[in-house]
Scaffold this motif. Sequence first.
Motif, PDB file in Angstrom:
ATOM      1  N   ASN A 201      -2.213  -6.340   1.776  1.00 44.91           N
ATOM      2  CA  ASN A 201      -2.334  -5.154   2.616  1.00 44.91           C
ATOM      3  C   ASN A 201      -2.004  -3.884   1.859  1.00 44.91           C
ATOM      4  OD1 ASN A 201      -3.322  -6.217   4.920  1.00 44.91           O
ATOM      5  ND2 ASN A 201      -1.404  -6.257   6.047  1.00 44.91           N
ATOM      6  N   GLU A 202      -1.002  -3.952   0.979  1.00 43.30           N
ATOM      7  CA  GLU A 202      -0.647  -2.773   0.204  1.00 43.30           C
ATOM      8  C   GLU A 202      -1.782  -2.396  -0.742  1.00 43.30           C
ATOM      9  OE1 GLU A 202       1.271   0.555  -0.945  1.00 43.30           O
ATOM     10  OE2 GLU A 202       1.804  -0.776   0.733  1.00 43.30           O
ATOM     11  N   ALA A 205      -4.955  -1.095   1.854  1.00 41.80           N
ATOM     12  CA  ALA A 205      -4.736   0.215   2.481  1.00 41.80           C
ATOM     13  C   ALA A 205      -3.373   0.706   2.012  1.00 41.80           C
ATOM     14  CB  ALA A 205      -4.788   0.107   4.004  1.00 41.80           C
ATOM     15  N   ALA A 206      -3.356   1.368   0.867  1.00 43.77           N
ATOM     16  CA  ALA A 206      -2.104   1.772   0.232  1.00 43.77           C
ATOM     17  C   ALA A 206      -1.283   2.648   1.170  1.00 43.77           C
ATOM     18  CB  ALA A 206      -2.391   2.509  -1.064  1.00 43.77           C
ATOM     19  N   SER A 207      -0.003   2.341   1.273  1.00 43.85           N
ATOM     20  CA  SER A 207       0.854   3.069   2.211  1.00 43.85           C
ATOM     21  C   SER A 207       1.251   4.439   1.689  1.00 43.85           C
ATOM     22  CB  SER A 207       2.122   2.245   2.499  1.00 43.85           C
ATOM     23  OG  SER A 207       2.841   2.010   1.302  1.00 43.85           O
ATOM     24  N   ILE A 213      -7.198   2.661  -2.084  1.00 37.07           N
ATOM     25  CA  ILE A 213      -7.198   1.219  -2.325  1.00 37.07           C
ATOM     26  C   ILE A 213      -6.586   0.954  -3.699  1.00 37.07           C
ATOM     27  CG2 ILE A 213      -8.639  -0.859  -2.526  1.00 37.07           C
ATOM     28  CD1 ILE A 213     -10.844   0.683  -1.062  1.00 37.07           C
ATOM     29  N   ARG A 214      -5.875  -0.196  -3.833  1.00 37.40           N
ATOM     30  CA  ARG A 214      -5.390  -0.651  -5.133  1.00 37.40           C
ATOM     31  C   ARG A 214      -5.947  -2.063  -5.347  1.00 37.40           C
ATOM     32  NH1 ARG A 214       0.375   1.160  -3.440  1.00 37.40           N
ATOM     33  NH2 ARG A 214       0.113   3.410  -3.503  1.00 37.40           N
ATOM     34  N   ALA A 221      -3.209 -10.971  -4.763  1.00 37.60           N
ATOM     35  CA  ALA A 221      -2.920 -11.671  -3.508  1.00 37.60           C
ATOM     36  C   ALA A 221      -3.927 -12.795  -3.274  1.00 37.60           C
ATOM     37  CB  ALA A 221      -2.933 -10.685  -2.340  1.00 37.60           C
ATOM     38  N   MET A 222      -5.202 -12.525  -3.531  1.00 35.98           N
ATOM     39  CA  MET A 222      -6.214 -13.573  -3.348  1.00 35.98           C
ATOM     40  C   MET A 222      -6.007 -14.705  -4.336  1.00 35.98           C
ATOM     41  SD  MET A 222      -9.793 -11.689  -2.298  1.00 35.98           S
ATOM     42  CE  MET A 222      -9.812 -10.509  -3.652  1.00 35.98           C
ATOM     43  N   ARG A 223      -5.621 -14.373  -5.564  1.00 34.97           N
ATOM     44  CA  ARG A 223      -5.369 -15.423  -6.547  1.00 34.97           C
ATOM     45  C   ARG A 223      -4.205 -16.306  -6.098  1.00 34.97           C
ATOM     46  NH1 ARG A 223      -2.570 -16.393 -11.268  1.00 34.97           N
ATOM     47  NH2 ARG A 223      -1.459 -14.415 -11.277  1.00 34.97           N
TER      48      ARG A 223
END
Length: 418
Positions: A201-202, A205-207, A213-214, A221-223
Amino acid sequence: MTVADSHRAVEAVWRIESARVIAALARMVNDIGLAEELAQDALVAALEEWPRNGVPDNPGAWLTLTARHRAIDQFRRRDTYQRKLQQIGRDMELRQEWAEADLDDALDDHIGDDLLRLVFTACHPELPVEGRLALTLRLLGGLSTAEIARAFLAPEPTVGQRISRAKRTLADKRIPIELPSPAELPARLASVLEVIYLIFNEGYAASAGEDWIRPTLCQEAMRLGRVLAGLMPAEPEVHGLLALMEIQASRIPARTAPDGSPILLPDQDRSRWDRLLVRRGLDGLRRAEHLGTLGPYGLQAAIAACHARALTPQATDWPRIAALYRLLVHLTPSPVVELNRAVAVGMAEGPERGLEIADALLDERALRDYAHLPAVRGDLLARLGRDEEAAAEFRRAAGLTRNVRERELFLQRATGLD
């Protein structure tokens, strides 16, 4: 191969193999901090030897064997050598066995369990969320402290302290590096999935900061999700989370303009969505459904699938999305989920009904500084023709967000309405 080529090879191998190396060492020494130190020693040795002798055929096995030898040398030099050997269930004969055995087979015997232990230990509920995030990216993502700091826009010393405190907490509280018992598994797995979801999520949609986006965080995360799905293939929520991330990540190419400014879902060029990720995500969702009842991540994946299947915004099945959000609210009551339901209901049943749900959340303490509450209200008010109120809501949202791109987007919406 030049020295520079060798160093690049070492860096690439480290990013891929470091989690497996540390996991194997952690099983041996039962200390994550020490396991990481030994792995780093092996990395230094690779930087020295590979430029001279070339990259070995099995670089991961080379790193693991080198680190294991250093561990035994270290234990031998200590007064507590015998006690350490008894503690980890080893004796001196193992060194000769490791040197002579087929190392590939030796690693394959334990690799799944070792990685799974490391995943559950790095995401242990005893650690604060920030510590879990940093430690997971360090141990399982292979990211350096500097890379993690850049990803989360935090000072490098702060991230370093989080990692150190996390490892110290695990050691001080004598948290074993082991798989949780069957009774503990659901709660512990929830912690692991939460960490991976927060990392994604970070990235999505970077907080805070200047980037909408990062992608690097999304990829990491997907890996991690794919590693976990391979280690726990019978857990529906693992596949649900991976499906959610892959479907969401499929939109990344269409979410920003060439100048980096955000493009919202209704305005995206859907031909730019990554159809391979969409197919993988839909396959993962079907796998989760086949394994059992969908949990929170599976339901969110099902919602994302509704968007992925729609070739145009007008073809989106908003009534189904609203129904899925109703189930999600029942399963995991949350003001944020309820706000998302307000958006879906506003699309399925009209903006007035959506605004009723959003207005009911105005007194929620958890949403007091949440920029998306006024942003959602602004959008619903604009659709009702209440432009002045809508502009005020978008300006309020702009004042709450810490992301530069998001702030610009909200101010543009407000200006357009003015």
